[in-house]
Motif scaffolding. Structure first.
Motif, PDB file in Angstrom:
ATOM      1  N   ARG A  98       3.509  -9.338  -6.318  1.00 38.21           N
ATOM      2  CA  ARG A  98       2.988  -9.858  -5.053  1.00 38.21           C
ATOM      3  C   ARG A  98       4.066  -9.881  -3.957  1.00 38.21           C
ATOM      4  N   ASP A  99       3.634  -9.640  -2.722  1.00 38.52           N
ATOM      5  CA  ASP A  99       4.512  -9.751  -1.552  1.00 38.52           C
ATOM      6  C   ASP A  99       5.744  -8.860  -1.667  1.00 38.52           C
ATOM      7  N   ASN A 100       5.484  -7.569  -1.856  1.00 36.14           N
ATOM      8  CA  ASN A 100       6.538  -6.566  -1.816  1.00 36.14           C
ATOM      9  C   ASN A 100       6.191  -5.540  -0.743  1.00 36.14           C
ATOM     10  N   GLN A 101       6.703  -4.325  -0.875  1.00 32.08           N
ATOM     11  CA  GLN A 101       6.512  -3.305   0.160  1.00 32.08           C
ATOM     12  C   GLN A 101       5.914  -2.024  -0.413  1.00 32.08           C
ATOM     13  N   LEU A 102       5.036  -2.170  -1.387  1.00 37.36           N
ATOM     14  CA  LEU A 102       4.421  -1.006  -2.018  1.00 37.36           C
ATOM     15  C   LEU A 102       3.306  -0.436  -1.144  1.00 37.36           C
ATOM     16  N   VAL A 103       3.335   0.873  -0.962  1.00 37.51           N
ATOM     17  CA  VAL A 103       2.233   1.554  -0.267  1.00 37.51           C
ATOM     18  C   VAL A 103       1.547   2.566  -1.182  1.00 37.51           C
ATOM     19  N   THR A 104       2.226   2.944  -2.268  1.00 41.20           N
ATOM     20  CA  THR A 104       1.617   3.807  -3.281  1.00 41.20           C
ATOM     21  C   THR A 104       1.767   3.134  -4.650  1.00 41.20           C
ATOM     22  N   LEU A 105       0.963   3.608  -5.598  1.00 42.54           N
ATOM     23  CA  LEU A 105       1.008   3.049  -6.949  1.00 42.54           C
ATOM     24  C   LEU A 105       1.461   4.094  -7.965  1.00 42.54           C
ATOM     25  N   ASP A 106       2.282   5.020  -7.519  1.00 42.29           N
ATOM     26  CA  ASP A 106       2.924   5.949  -8.450  1.00 42.29           C
ATOM     27  C   ASP A 106       3.918   5.164  -9.299  1.00 42.29           C
ATOM     28  N   GLY A 107       4.032   5.532 -10.556  1.00 41.68           N
ATOM     29  CA  GLY A 107       5.037   4.899 -11.404  1.00 41.68           C
ATOM     30  C   GLY A 107       4.474   4.185 -12.609  1.00 41.68           C
ATOM     31  N   PHE A 108       3.177   3.862 -12.582  1.00 44.64           N
ATOM     32  CA  PHE A 108       2.568   3.265 -13.773  1.00 44.64           C
ATOM     33  C   PHE A 108       2.427   4.335 -14.850  1.00 44.64           C
ATOM     34  N   SER A 109       2.573   3.926 -16.088  1.00 44.18           N
ATOM     35  CA  SER A 109       2.631   4.894 -17.191  1.00 44.18           C
ATOM     36  C   SER A 109       1.582   4.585 -18.249  1.00 44.18           C
TER      37      SER A 109
END
Length: 331
Positions: free
Chosen positions: A223-234
Protein backbone atom coordinates in the motif's frame (compact mmCIF):
# COMPACT_ATOMS: atom_id res chain seq x y z
CA UNK A 1 19.75 61.20 29.80
CA UNK A 2 18.30 61.97 26.35
CA UNK A 3 15.79 59.70 24.66
CA UNK A 4 18.42 58.85 22.02
CA UNK A 5 20.97 57.87 24.66
CA UNK A 6 18.31 55.81 26.43
CA UNK A 7 17.45 54.00 23.20
CA UNK A 8 21.10 53.28 22.47
CA UNK A 9 21.60 51.88 25.96
CA UNK A 10 18.42 49.79 25.63
CA UNK A 11 19.64 48.39 22.30
CA UNK A 12 23.00 47.58 23.82
CA UNK A 13 21.34 45.86 26.77
CA UNK A 14 19.08 43.93 24.38
CA UNK A 15 22.03 42.79 22.26
CA UNK A 16 23.89 41.76 25.41
CA UNK A 17 20.81 39.85 26.56
CA UNK A 18 20.46 38.15 23.17
CA UNK A 19 24.12 37.19 23.33
CA UNK A 20 23.60 35.76 26.79
CA UNK A 21 20.50 33.88 25.58
CA UNK A 22 22.50 32.46 22.67
CA UNK A 23 25.25 31.35 25.01
CA UNK A 24 22.67 29.82 27.32
CA UNK A 25 21.08 27.93 24.42
CA UNK A 26 24.49 26.70 23.30
CA UNK A 27 25.36 25.66 26.83
CA UNK A 28 21.95 23.98 27.13
CA UNK A 29 22.55 22.00 23.93
CA UNK A 30 26.02 21.01 25.12
CA UNK A 31 24.61 20.01 28.49
CA UNK A 32 21.91 17.99 26.76
CA UNK A 33 24.51 16.18 24.67
CA UNK A 34 26.64 15.63 27.76
CA UNK A 35 23.60 14.27 29.57
CA UNK A 36 22.90 11.85 26.72
CA UNK A 37 26.51 10.70 26.59
CA UNK A 38 26.74 10.06 30.31
CA UNK A 39 23.52 8.21 31.04
CA UNK A 40 24.41 4.52 31.35
CA UNK A 41 22.23 1.69 32.53
CA UNK A 42 22.62 1.32 36.30
CA UNK A 43 22.02 -1.38 38.87
CA UNK A 44 19.14 0.70 40.22
CA UNK A 45 17.39 0.75 36.81
CA UNK A 46 18.04 -2.98 36.49
CA UNK A 47 16.46 -3.59 39.89
CA UNK A 48 13.35 -1.65 38.85
CA UNK A 49 13.03 -3.37 35.47
CA UNK A 50 13.82 -7.02 36.17
CA UNK A 51 11.02 -9.57 36.48
CA UNK A 52 10.00 -13.15 35.69
CA UNK A 53 12.08 -15.43 37.90
CA UNK A 54 12.90 -18.68 36.06
CA UNK A 55 15.31 -21.56 36.18
CA UNK A 56 18.58 -20.95 34.38
CA UNK A 57 19.50 -22.93 31.29
CA UNK A 58 21.22 -25.72 33.23
CA UNK A 59 18.33 -25.93 35.69
CA UNK A 60 20.62 -25.57 38.72
CA UNK A 61 19.72 -22.00 39.70
CA UNK A 62 17.16 -19.23 39.25
CA UNK A 63 17.50 -15.81 37.61
CA UNK A 64 15.31 -12.97 36.40
CA UNK A 65 14.92 -13.34 32.64
CA UNK A 66 12.87 -10.28 31.68
CA UNK A 67 14.03 -6.64 31.59
CA UNK A 68 11.95 -3.56 30.79
CA UNK A 69 13.90 -0.31 30.71
CA UNK A 70 11.88 1.99 28.47
CA UNK A 71 12.05 5.79 28.32
CA UNK A 72 15.12 6.12 30.54
CA UNK A 73 17.23 8.22 28.13
CA UNK A 74 19.84 5.47 28.28
CA UNK A 75 22.94 5.86 26.13
CA UNK A 76 24.99 2.91 27.36
CA UNK A 77 23.85 -0.65 28.18
CA UNK A 78 27.27 -2.11 28.96
CA UNK A 79 25.97 -3.41 32.29
CA UNK A 80 23.81 -5.96 30.44
CA UNK A 81 26.88 -8.08 29.75
CA UNK A 82 26.62 -9.30 33.36
CA UNK A 83 23.00 -10.47 32.96
CA UNK A 84 23.57 -13.41 30.66
CA UNK A 85 20.32 -15.18 31.59
CA UNK A 86 18.01 -12.53 30.14
CA UNK A 87 15.52 -13.81 27.58
CA UNK A 88 13.16 -10.85 27.08
CA UNK A 89 14.54 -7.31 26.79
CA UNK A 90 12.68 -4.07 26.06
CA UNK A 91 14.90 -0.99 25.69
CA UNK A 92 12.49 1.13 23.65
CA UNK A 93 12.45 4.94 23.62
CA UNK A 94 15.99 5.54 24.81
CA UNK A 95 19.03 7.21 23.20
CA UNK A 96 20.96 4.08 22.27
CA UNK A 97 23.42 4.00 19.39
CA UNK A 98 25.30 0.81 20.28
CA UNK A 99 23.77 -2.60 21.01
CA UNK A 100 26.99 -4.62 21.11
CA UNK A 101 26.60 -5.56 24.83
CA UNK A 102 23.57 -7.65 23.80
CA UNK A 103 25.99 -10.09 22.21
CA UNK A 104 26.55 -11.60 25.66
CA UNK A 105 22.87 -12.50 26.05
CA UNK A 106 23.07 -15.89 24.36
CA UNK A 107 19.68 -16.97 25.77
CA UNK A 108 17.81 -13.96 24.38
CA UNK A 109 14.47 -14.86 22.77
CA UNK A 110 12.75 -11.47 22.39
CA UNK A 111 14.21 -8.01 21.79
CA UNK A 112 12.56 -4.61 21.37
CA UNK A 113 14.67 -1.48 20.81
CA UNK A 114 12.16 0.79 19.06
CA UNK A 115 12.64 4.55 19.09
CA UNK A 116 16.37 4.81 19.72
CA UNK A 117 19.23 6.37 17.71
CA UNK A 118 20.42 3.23 15.98
CA UNK A 119 21.86 3.48 12.48
CA UNK A 120 22.31 -0.28 12.08
CA UNK A 121 20.55 -3.46 13.16
CA UNK A 122 23.83 -5.38 13.18
CA UNK A 123 24.19 -7.69 16.15
CA UNK A 124 26.38 -10.62 17.03
CA UNK A 125 24.53 -13.80 16.12
CA UNK A 126 22.09 -14.74 18.89
CA UNK A 127 21.28 -18.45 18.60
CA UNK A 128 17.82 -18.39 20.21
CA UNK A 129 16.49 -14.96 19.22
CA UNK A 130 13.00 -15.36 17.73
CA UNK A 131 11.44 -11.87 17.70
CA UNK A 132 13.30 -8.59 17.16
CA UNK A 133 11.93 -5.06 16.70
CA UNK A 134 14.08 -2.10 15.60
CA UNK A 135 11.19 0.19 14.59
CA UNK A 136 11.54 3.99 14.37
CA UNK A 137 15.31 4.31 14.49
CA UNK A 138 17.71 5.72 11.87
CA UNK A 139 18.73 2.38 10.34
CA UNK A 140 19.96 2.70 6.75
CA UNK A 141 20.33 -0.92 5.61
CA UNK A 142 19.42 -4.53 6.39
CA UNK A 143 22.95 -5.84 6.78
CA UNK A 144 24.30 -7.79 9.74
CA UNK A 145 21.10 -9.65 10.68
CA UNK A 146 21.90 -13.34 11.05
CA UNK A 147 20.01 -15.09 13.82
CA UNK A 148 19.16 -18.71 12.90
CA UNK A 149 15.88 -18.92 14.88
CA UNK A 150 14.61 -15.41 14.11
CA UNK A 151 10.97 -15.64 13.04
CA UNK A 152 9.76 -12.02 13.11
CA UNK A 153 11.80 -8.91 12.25
CA UNK A 154 10.42 -5.37 12.51
CA UNK A 155 12.32 -2.54 10.78
CA UNK A 156 9.36 -0.20 10.34
CA UNK A 157 9.91 3.57 10.16
CA UNK A 158 13.63 3.67 9.43
CA UNK A 159 15.70 5.05 6.52
CA UNK A 160 16.34 1.88 4.54
CA UNK A 161 16.70 2.41 0.79
CA UNK A 162 17.97 -0.97 -0.41
CA UNK A 163 17.23 -4.46 0.89
CA UNK A 164 20.49 -6.40 1.09
CA UNK A 165 22.36 -8.90 3.21
CA UNK A 166 19.33 -10.98 4.23
CA UNK A 167 20.92 -14.40 3.84
CA UNK A 168 18.34 -17.23 3.66
CA UNK A 169 20.96 -19.61 5.03
CA UNK A 170 21.28 -17.50 8.20
CA UNK A 171 17.59 -16.54 8.41
CA UNK A 172 16.11 -19.95 7.75
CA UNK A 173 13.12 -19.41 10.07
CA UNK A 174 12.18 -15.83 9.20
CA UNK A 175 8.44 -15.83 8.45
CA UNK A 176 7.44 -12.17 9.03
CA UNK A 177 9.32 -9.09 7.80
CA UNK A 178 8.04 -5.57 8.54
CA UNK A 179 9.61 -2.82 6.40
CA UNK A 180 6.79 -0.30 6.35
CA UNK A 181 7.63 3.41 6.19
CA UNK A 182 11.16 3.31 4.82
CA UNK A 183 12.64 4.66 1.55
CA UNK A 184 12.77 1.43 -0.44
CA UNK A 185 12.47 1.77 -4.23
CA UNK A 186 12.52 -1.88 -5.33
CA UNK A 187 11.71 -5.28 -3.85
CA UNK A 188 15.03 -6.73 -5.04
CA UNK A 189 17.07 -8.48 -2.35
CA UNK A 190 14.32 -10.59 -0.79
CA UNK A 191 15.75 -14.07 -1.25
CA UNK A 192 13.79 -15.59 1.64
CA UNK A 193 11.94 -18.76 0.61
CA UNK A 194 10.48 -19.32 4.12
CA UNK A 195 8.93 -15.84 4.37
CA UNK A 196 5.13 -15.84 4.83
CA UNK A 197 4.24 -12.21 5.66
CA UNK A 198 5.87 -9.18 4.03
CA UNK A 199 4.89 -5.58 4.85
CA UNK A 200 6.26 -2.94 2.45
CA UNK A 201 3.63 -0.21 2.66
CA UNK A 202 4.56 3.50 2.66
CA UNK A 203 7.81 3.22 0.76
CA UNK A 204 8.80 4.51 -2.71
CA UNK A 205 8.59 1.19 -4.55
CA UNK A 206 8.17 1.53 -8.30
CA UNK A 207 9.63 -1.84 -9.36
CA UNK A 208 8.72 -5.37 -8.32
CA UNK A 209 11.85 -7.51 -8.58
CA UNK A 210 13.10 -10.76 -7.08
CA UNK A 211 9.68 -11.95 -5.92
CA UNK A 212 10.11 -15.36 -7.51
CA UNK A 213 12.01 -16.61 -4.45
CA UNK A 214 9.09 -15.94 -2.09
CA UNK A 215 7.54 -19.34 -2.67
CA UNK A 216 5.81 -19.56 0.74
CA UNK A 217 4.57 -15.97 0.96
CA UNK A 218 0.88 -15.73 1.90
CA UNK A 219 0.48 -11.99 2.68
CA UNK A 220 2.00 -9.04 0.81
CA UNK A 221 1.33 -5.38 1.70
CA UNK A 222 2.37 -2.81 -0.92
CA UNK A 223 0.00 0.00 0.00
CA UNK A 224 1.00 3.63 -0.66
CA UNK A 225 3.91 3.09 -3.02
CA UNK A 226 4.61 4.23 -6.59
CA UNK A 227 3.63 1.21 -8.66
CA UNK A 228 2.10 1.85 -12.08
CA UNK A 229 2.61 -1.65 -13.50
CA UNK A 230 2.31 -5.10 -11.95
CA UNK A 231 5.20 -6.78 -13.73
CA UNK A 232 7.27 -8.92 -11.40
CA UNK A 233 4.77 -11.32 -9.87
CA UNK A 234 5.78 -14.93 -10.43
CA UNK A 235 3.98 -18.24 -10.84
CA UNK A 236 6.41 -19.50 -8.17
CA UNK A 237 4.33 -17.56 -5.64
CA UNK A 238 1.86 -20.40 -5.25
CA UNK A 239 0.89 -19.54 -1.66
CA UNK A 240 0.07 -15.82 -1.96
CA UNK A 241 -3.51 -15.29 -0.75
CA UNK A 242 -3.69 -11.61 0.29
CA UNK A 243 -2.34 -8.70 -1.75
CA UNK A 244 -2.78 -5.04 -0.78
CA UNK A 245 -2.02 -2.56 -3.59
CA UNK A 246 -4.06 0.36 -2.28
CA UNK A 247 -2.83 3.87 -3.02
CA UNK A 248 -0.59 3.19 -6.02
CA UNK A 249 -0.83 4.40 -9.64
CA UNK A 250 -2.28 1.36 -11.40
CA UNK A 251 -4.35 2.76 -14.25
CA UNK A 252 -5.63 -0.08 -16.42
CA UNK A 253 -7.27 -3.42 -15.76
CA UNK A 254 -4.75 -4.97 -18.14
CA UNK A 255 -2.25 -4.64 -15.29
CA UNK A 256 -4.55 -6.58 -12.97
CA UNK A 257 -4.58 -9.41 -15.52
CA UNK A 258 -0.90 -9.97 -14.67
CA UNK A 259 -2.05 -11.30 -11.29
CA UNK A 260 -3.45 -14.40 -13.02
CA UNK A 261 -0.08 -16.06 -12.33
CA UNK A 262 -1.06 -16.20 -8.62
CA UNK A 263 -3.18 -19.35 -8.29
CA UNK A 264 -4.07 -18.94 -4.59
CA UNK A 265 -4.91 -15.22 -4.58
CA UNK A 266 -8.16 -14.80 -2.64
CA UNK A 267 -8.16 -11.19 -1.37
CA UNK A 268 -7.08 -8.11 -3.33
CA UNK A 269 -7.14 -4.44 -2.34
CA UNK A 270 -7.03 -1.87 -5.17
CA UNK A 271 -8.72 1.15 -3.59
CA UNK A 272 -7.25 4.57 -4.40
CA UNK A 273 -5.82 3.43 -7.74
CA UNK A 274 -7.03 4.97 -11.02
CA UNK A 275 -8.25 1.55 -12.22
CA UNK A 276 -10.74 1.43 -9.32
CA UNK A 277 -12.67 4.26 -10.98
CA UNK A 278 -13.38 2.30 -14.17
CA UNK A 279 -16.92 1.23 -14.97
CA UNK A 280 -17.99 -2.22 -13.72
CA UNK A 281 -14.73 -2.35 -11.77
CA UNK A 282 -15.75 -5.16 -9.41
CA UNK A 283 -17.18 -7.26 -12.21
CA UNK A 284 -14.20 -6.80 -14.51
CA UNK A 285 -11.75 -7.79 -11.77
CA UNK A 286 -13.70 -10.99 -11.11
CA UNK A 287 -13.77 -11.81 -14.82
CA UNK A 288 -9.97 -11.62 -14.80
CA UNK A 289 -9.43 -13.36 -11.44
CA UNK A 290 -12.12 -16.01 -11.10
CA UNK A 291 -10.76 -17.44 -7.81
CA UNK A 292 -10.90 -14.10 -6.01
CA UNK A 293 -13.14 -14.11 -2.91
CA UNK A 294 -12.79 -10.50 -1.75
CA UNK A 295 -12.07 -7.23 -3.52
CA UNK A 296 -11.24 -4.26 -1.32
CA UNK A 297 -13.53 -4.46 1.74
CA UNK A 298 -16.32 -6.61 0.30
CA UNK A 299 -16.69 -10.29 -0.45
CA UNK A 300 -18.13 -11.29 -3.81
CA UNK A 301 -21.76 -12.42 -3.79
CA UNK A 302 -22.94 -15.47 -5.70
CA UNK A 303 -24.87 -13.26 -8.14
CA UNK A 304 -21.65 -11.40 -8.99
CA UNK A 305 -19.87 -14.69 -9.60
CA UNK A 306 -22.57 -15.89 -11.97
CA UNK A 307 -22.53 -12.63 -13.91
CA UNK A 308 -18.74 -12.71 -14.18
CA UNK A 309 -18.79 -16.31 -15.38
CA UNK A 310 -21.37 -15.50 -18.08
CA UNK A 311 -19.36 -12.51 -19.25
CA UNK A 312 -16.15 -14.55 -19.27
CA UNK A 313 -17.74 -17.30 -21.38
CA UNK A 314 -19.27 -14.77 -23.77
CA UNK A 315 -15.89 -13.14 -24.37
CA UNK A 316 -14.21 -16.50 -24.87
CA UNK A 317 -16.80 -17.42 -27.49
CA UNK A 318 -16.28 -14.10 -29.23
CA UNK A 319 -12.52 -14.64 -29.29
CA UNK A 320 -13.00 -18.15 -30.64
CA UNK A 321 -15.29 -16.90 -33.41
CA UNK A 322 -12.76 -14.22 -34.32
CA UNK A 323 -9.97 -16.78 -34.55
CA UNK A 324 -12.07 -19.13 -36.70
CA UNK A 325 -13.19 -16.38 -39.10
CA UNK A 326 -9.62 -15.12 -39.50
CA UNK A 327 -8.48 -11.52 -39.56
CA UNK A 328 -8.51 -11.11 -43.35
CA UNK A 329 -12.02 -12.41 -44.13
CA UNK A 330 -14.85 -9.99 -44.85
CA UNK A 331 -17.87 -9.76 -42.53
Amino acid sequence: MSDEEFDDESDANELEKEGEDGEEEKESAEQEEERLISNPLTEEIMKEGLSLLCKTGNGLAHAYVKLEAKEKDLTDIGLLQNYIHLRYVDLSENQLRDLSPLGSLIHLLWLKVDGNRLTSATLQELPYLQIASFAHNHIKDTEGISHPRLGSLNLKGNKIQVISGLDPGKLANLHTLELRGNKIETTAGLHLPKLKNLYLAQNSISRLEGLQDLVQLTTLHLRDNQLVTLDGFSSNMKCLQYLNLRGNGITGLQEVAKLQVLPMLRALVLLDNPCADEGDYRLEILVLLSHLERLDKDFYEQEERMEAEELRQHRQEEEQDTEESGPGEPN
